[in-house]
Design an enzyme around this catalytic site. Structure first.
Site, PDB file in Angstrom:
ATOM      1  N   HIS A   1      39.340  46.579  40.144  1.00 43.66           N
ATOM      2  CA  HIS A   1      39.340  46.903  41.572  1.00 43.66           C
ATOM      3  C   HIS A   1      40.149  45.865  42.340  1.00 43.66           C
ATOM      4  CE1 HIS A   1      36.164  43.885  41.251  1.00 43.66           C
ATOM      5  NE2 HIS A   1      36.239  43.697  42.575  1.00 43.66           N
TER       6      HIS A   1
ATOM      7  N   ASP B   1      39.684  44.100  46.188  1.00 46.02           N
ATOM      8  CA  ASP B   1      38.529  43.960  47.075  1.00 46.02           C
ATOM      9  C   ASP B   1      38.652  44.827  48.334  1.00 46.02           C
ATOM     10  OD1 ASP B   1      37.172  42.141  45.474  1.00 46.02           O
ATOM     11  OD2 ASP B   1      38.239  40.423  46.320  1.00 46.02           O
TER      12      ASP B   1
ATOM     13  N   HIS C   1      41.435  42.989  39.855  1.00 45.81           N
ATOM     14  CA  HIS C   1      40.694  42.073  38.992  1.00 45.81           C
ATOM     15  C   HIS C   1      39.441  42.746  38.452  1.00 45.81           C
ATOM     16  CE1 HIS C   1      39.108  41.439  43.078  1.00 45.81           C
ATOM     17  NE2 HIS C   1      37.968  41.098  42.513  1.00 45.81           N
TER      18      HIS C   1
ATOM     19  N   ARG D   1      32.148  33.682  47.400  1.00 45.47           N
ATOM     20  CA  ARG D   1      33.461  34.242  47.724  1.00 45.47           C
ATOM     21  C   ARG D   1      33.637  34.398  49.228  1.00 45.47           C
ATOM     22  NH1 ARG D   1      34.700  40.300  46.348  1.00 45.47           N
ATOM     23  NH2 ARG D   1      34.665  40.603  48.621  1.00 45.47           N
TER      24      ARG D   1
END
Length: 286
Positions: A108, A110, A262, A277
């Site tokens: 995917h 983000d 990623h 994150r």
């Protein structure tokens, strides 16, 4: 184009990624250093800064904001209660956030299910398992460049529909996300993005679909859409386009969401894997 970067940068084992050497992100970094980091980020869409075991959440946020405004994730249960601009990826649920055994264990980019997806993400490895739990990154610019001319021509002007609702419902039904009402699920509406987007800073084209959030190609039959998307997913994740990051405690990895995908890999869930994150706001894809 030659890019002059004053900070030490060491290319890694795929042209996608490089390590920035000698930085302490707890320190006040001057504007020139940030400018050089930004240049490095545009040259290497995945940047690694090691040895940041002592990076505080406050400093993580301050550093991230040097690259733009921050964007909160729409799943509030996995945000840090005191610092909601930090997404907590932890199988122990650090800071009171909901535990996640292995978030993002699928290819995917983000938050592409929002009308304005993020420019990039900055992930700090707090505690990492001794084996496994790597993150794979795919170079979507190199993947686009490697397409044959006929496929590139076919993608010109094509758009795809992205949604988080389908992914969330699957995770909810599997018992790994809290149950949400229909009203809560309705916050995730379909959005439309170009399948091949142009990077707003480098001008390079990249494939901008992913198996996590891209549901179908606009204007195609179900079969045509599925065949094209599966071809692009398979093509983009070939070994030649992928950098594997083996995490060490204290690593900070920052990636350009506009030209990468990623995926997290499996690990022994009896071991703790906890990360923070931040997400830097981007612009509408074109």
């Amino acid at each position: 184009m030659t890019i002059t970067i004053q900070i030490p940068v060491k290319p890694l084992d795929n042209p996608l990624a490089a390590e920035v050497v000698g930085l302490d992100l707890n320190m006040d970094l001057d504007d020139q250093t940030i400018a050089d980091l930004h240049k490095a980020w545009m040259a290497y869409p995945v940047l690694v800064v090691r040895g940041q075991e002592n990076l505080t959440m406050e400093r993580h946020l301050e550093y991230s904001r040097r690259f733009g405004d921050l964007q909160r994730h729409t799943v509030k249960e996995i945000l840090h209660p005191e610092f909601p601009e930090i997404l907590v990826l932890s199988n122990r649920g650090r800071g009171g956030a909901q535990p996640i055994n292995n978030g993002g264990a699928y290819w995917h980019s983000d938050i592409t299910y929002e009308d304005v997806p993020p420019m990039g993400s900055i992930l700090h490895g707090l505690i990492t398992p001794p084996e496994g739990g790597d993150t794979l990154y795919a170079d979507m610019t190199a993947a686009y460049d490697a397409l044959d001319d006929a496929t590139k021509a076919k993608l010109e002007g094509l758009k795809a529909i992205h949604t988080y609702r389908t992914r969330y419902e699957a995770m909810m039904n599997a018992g790994v996300r809290p149950v949400k009402t229909e009203e809560e699920l309705s916050q995730w509406v379909d959005v439309i993005h170009p399948i091949a987007r142009t990077h707003p800073e480098t001008g390079k084209k990249a494939i901008f679909v992913n198996e996590g959030f891209t549901s179908r190609v606009e204007g195609m039959s179900d079969n045509e859409s599925r065949d094209l998307l599966e071809h692009l997913f398979e093509h983009s994740t070939q070994d030649q386009f992928v950098y594997r990051h083996k995490w060490h405690q204290g690593d900070v990895v920052m990636w350009d969401n506009r030209c990468t995908m990623h995926r997290a890999t499996d690990y022994d869930l009896s071991q703790e894997r906890s990360m923070h994150r931040t997400t830097v706001r981007g612009t509408r894809p074109v």
